[in-house]
Write a protein that holds these residues in place. Structure first.
Motif, PDB file in Angstrom:
ATOM      1  N   TYR A 264       1.109  -1.404   0.036  1.00 19.75           N
ATOM      2  CA  TYR A 264      -0.171  -0.562   0.014  1.00 19.75           C
ATOM      3  C   TYR A 264       0.996   1.475   0.441  1.00 19.75           C
ATOM      4  O   TYR A 264       2.607   1.181   0.534  1.00 19.75           O
ATOM      5  N   GLU A 265       1.068   2.672  -1.112  1.00 20.60           N
ATOM      6  CA  GLU A 265       1.473   3.595  -1.213  1.00 20.60           C
ATOM      7  C   GLU A 265       0.569   4.244  -1.010  1.00 20.60           C
ATOM      8  O   GLU A 265      -0.613   4.287  -1.507  1.00 20.60           O
ATOM      9  N   ALA A 266       1.064   5.632  -0.271  1.00 19.86           N
ATOM     10  CA  ALA A 266      -0.034   6.938  -0.326  1.00 19.86           C
ATOM     11  C   ALA A 266       1.022   8.526  -0.560  1.00 19.86           C
ATOM     12  O   ALA A 266       1.477   7.658   0.551  1.00 19.86           O
ATOM     13  N   MET A 267      -0.030   8.961  -1.387  1.00 20.99           N
ATOM     14  CA  MET A 267       1.224  10.283  -1.436  1.00 20.99           C
ATOM     15  C   MET A 267       0.294  11.376  -1.867  1.00 20.99           C
ATOM     16  O   MET A 267      -0.579  11.068  -2.358  1.00 20.99           O
ATOM     17  N   GLY A 268       0.716  12.694  -1.146  1.00 20.14           N
ATOM     18  CA  GLY A 268      -0.216  14.327  -0.861  1.00 20.14           C
ATOM     19  C   GLY A 268      -1.424  13.806  -0.210  1.00 20.14           C
ATOM     20  O   GLY A 268      -1.720  14.546  -1.270  1.00 20.14           O
ATOM     21  N   PHE A 269      -1.444  13.233   0.817  1.00 20.75           N
ATOM     22  CA  PHE A 269      -2.664  13.577   1.293  1.00 20.75           C
ATOM     23  C   PHE A 269      -2.831  14.628   2.451  1.00 20.75           C
ATOM     24  O   PHE A 269      -1.561  15.113   2.497  1.00 20.75           O
ATOM     25  N   ASP A 270      -4.229  14.664   2.856  1.00 16.55           N
ATOM     26  CA  ASP A 270      -3.624  16.109   4.047  1.00 16.55           C
ATOM     27  C   ASP A 270      -3.636  15.535   5.309  1.00 16.55           C
ATOM     28  O   ASP A 270      -4.128  14.473   5.842  1.00 16.55           O
ATOM     29  N   PRO A 271      -2.240  15.493   5.748  1.00 19.65           N
ATOM     30  CA  PRO A 271      -1.688  14.633   6.893  1.00 19.65           C
ATOM     31  C   PRO A 271      -2.867  15.066   8.493  1.00 19.65           C
ATOM     32  O   PRO A 271      -2.375  14.515   9.320  1.00 19.65           O
ATOM     33  N   SER A 272      -3.618  16.509   8.425  1.00 20.15           N
ATOM     34  CA  SER A 272      -4.206  16.358   9.420  1.00 20.15           C
ATOM     35  C   SER A 272      -5.736  15.837   9.654  1.00 20.15           C
ATOM     36  O   SER A 272      -6.017  16.003  10.375  1.00 20.15           O
ATOM     37  N   SER A 273      -6.047  15.473   8.185  1.00 17.72           N
ATOM     38  CA  SER A 273      -7.025  14.868   8.219  1.00 17.72           C
ATOM     39  C   SER A 273      -6.950  12.814   8.590  1.00 17.72           C
ATOM     40  O   SER A 273      -7.829  11.966   8.655  1.00 17.72           O
ATOM     41  N   VAL A 274      -5.566  12.938   8.001  1.00 14.98           N
ATOM     42  CA  VAL A 274      -5.140  11.507   7.736  1.00 14.98           C
ATOM     43  C   VAL A 274      -4.217  11.284   8.797  1.00 14.98           C
ATOM     44  O   VAL A 274      -3.169  11.215   7.926  1.00 14.98           O
ATOM     45  N   ARG A 275      -4.632  10.500   9.779  1.00 10.50           N
ATOM     46  CA  ARG A 275      -3.109  10.374  10.381  1.00 10.50           C
ATOM     47  C   ARG A 275      -2.726   8.662  10.311  1.00 10.50           C
ATOM     48  O   ARG A 275      -2.947   7.997  10.058  1.00 10.50           O
ATOM     49  N   PHE A 276      -1.314   8.820  10.870  1.00 13.16           N
ATOM     50  CA  PHE A 276      -0.749   7.499  10.697  1.00 13.16           C
ATOM     51  C   PHE A 276      -1.764   6.319  10.702  1.00 13.16           C
ATOM     52  O   PHE A 276      -1.105   5.818  10.173  1.00 13.16           O
ATOM     53  N   GLU A 277      -2.094   5.927  12.669  1.00 17.12           N
ATOM     54  CA  GLU A 277      -2.348   4.981  13.016  1.00 17.12           C
ATOM     55  C   GLU A 277      -3.396   4.692  13.016  1.00 17.12           C
ATOM     56  O   GLU A 277      -3.920   3.382  12.249  1.00 17.12           O
ATOM     57  N   PRO A 278      -4.627   5.107  12.226  1.00 16.74           N
ATOM     58  CA  PRO A 278      -5.973   5.024  11.976  1.00 16.74           C
ATOM     59  C   PRO A 278      -5.383   4.769  10.421  1.00 16.74           C
ATOM     60  O   PRO A 278      -5.962   3.877   9.882  1.00 16.74           O
ATOM     61  N   LEU A 279      -4.747   5.341   9.736  1.00 12.39           N
ATOM     62  CA  LEU A 279      -4.770   4.918   8.120  1.00 12.39           C
ATOM     63  C   LEU A 279      -3.958   3.901   7.936  1.00 12.39           C
ATOM     64  O   LEU A 279      -4.153   2.945   6.977  1.00 12.39           O
TER      65      LEU A 279
END
Length: 367
Positions: A264-279
């Protein structure tokens, strides 16, 4: 994914190359060049992919960039950036000459940043040149980018070669000033839960298409706002690219028991709404691996995102390694194992360059 020529199984671990370009002021005087790399035609893109031994099988685009699902992983094309990710026994680095030729000669672009990364191959002896070793890959990369400020790092456990991470970073100018905040997350998962992996097999009695796999597996719920372009392979395997504004996510699955793998890879998302642990938890819910690693490359002031939390329910974090990159960014590499398979690991980071191999470099390990 596509069937591998080796008699053992398919190599799921991907090679990933990201090249960012800068343009001359003359590009603004020519409206036809404002789209930069997005001006490349389909035959030109095919000419990039041919040396790597992969082809385009599906496409989705928006106003920001073009996304292609490949026979072996993914291709993303922005006006000033190209990201090529390939698995199996592809020869990704052989695509570099064509990329540079088209970018520099046709579009008057110059290289500003380069990043190459990959995990440990499941079947390393089946990799062709120039991917037979990380030293060989670094030598190949230095042929094109060695005049830049370049460094290569090997991060891993000397007692467990399955958990290594390799990264090559090169930049035109070493500076962290005015860097745009950007996060790239790369997850590699092995030992997939058999029931979850079964979703990615075509059923003989009733055909299961890619759209069904996306919904049944829960992939569509990882980042629900992403527009997904998916593709299923015969007799098994799955790939998808999801896009939203300038951000993307991508999933690739090799479900066969014995060498099952998902990325799984993700880039360019908003870090304030997509957090590490929940993702990470949403991704793990889809695949249920016995082991996984997360490599987070942070630029600008976004380093806090990867270091905010290391807790993931059902798993324990073995170690975390933080490595500053020559480009001004930072790599945070974490390895995890399911709670019922405890192990002890000692992480170390070794800097590898063309002139000096196996030179020890200090990495700050966060327990």
């Amino acid at each position: 994914m596509a069937i591998d020529p080796s008699p053992i199984g398919f190599e799921g671990f991907e090679k990933r190359l990201e090249i960012t370009f800068s343009h001359t002021l003359t590009i603004f005087k020519d409206p036809t060049k404002v789209q930069g790399l997005r001006n490349l035609t389909r035959p030109q893109l095919d000419s990039i992919l041919e040396p790597a031994c992969c082809t385009i099988v599906a496409q989705v685009s928006n106003t920001e960039f073009d996304s292609y699902v490949l026979s072996e992983s993914s291709l993303f094309v922005y006006p000033l950036k190209i990201i090529l990710k390939t698995c199996g026994t592809t020869k990704l680095l052989l695509s570099i000459p064509k990329i540079l030729q088209l970018a520099t000669e046709s579009l008057s672009l110059t290289v500003s940043n380069v990043k190459y990364s990959r995990g440990s191959f499941i079947f390393p002896s089946y990799q062709p040149a120039p991917h037979r070793s990380f030293t060989e890959e670094v030598a190949a990369l230095n042929q094109f980018f060695g005049e830049l400020n370049a460094e290569a790092y090997f991060i891993g456990d000397p007692n467990d070669r399955n958990r290594d991470w390799h990264i090559y970073s090169a930049t035109e100018e070493i500076s962290s000033k005015n860097q745009t905040d950007e996060i790239t997350v790369e997850m590699c998962m092995t030992g997939l839960d058999k029931k979850k992996a079964a979703v990615f097999f075509k059923k003989s009695e009733e055909h299961t298409d890619a759209c069904e796999m996306t919904k049944m597996s829960g992939i569509s719920d990882i980042i629900p706002s992403h527009v997904i372009c998916d593709f299923e392979f015969d007799p098994c395997g799955y790939s998808m690219n999801g896009i939203e504004d300038s951000g993307y996510s991508t999933v690739h699955v090799t479900p066969e028991d014995g060498f099952s793998y998902a990325s799984y890879e993700a880039m360019g998302f908003d870090p304030s709404s997509v957090r590490f642990e929940p993702l990470v938890k949403r991704v793990l819910k889809v695949f249920g691996p016995s082991e996984f690693s997360v490599a987070v490359t942070c630029r600008g002031g976004s380093k806090w995102w990867a270091l905010e939390s290391g807790d993931v329910e059902g798993y324990y974090c073995e170690k975390v390694v933080k490595q500053e990159l020559v480009s001004g960014g930072c790599l945070v590499y974490k390895t995890y194992a399911a709670l019922d398979t405890p192990t002890k690991v000692t992480m170390q980071c070794r800097k590898e360059v063309a002139e000096v191999e196996s030179e020890v470099v200090v990495c700050r390990c966060i327990s």
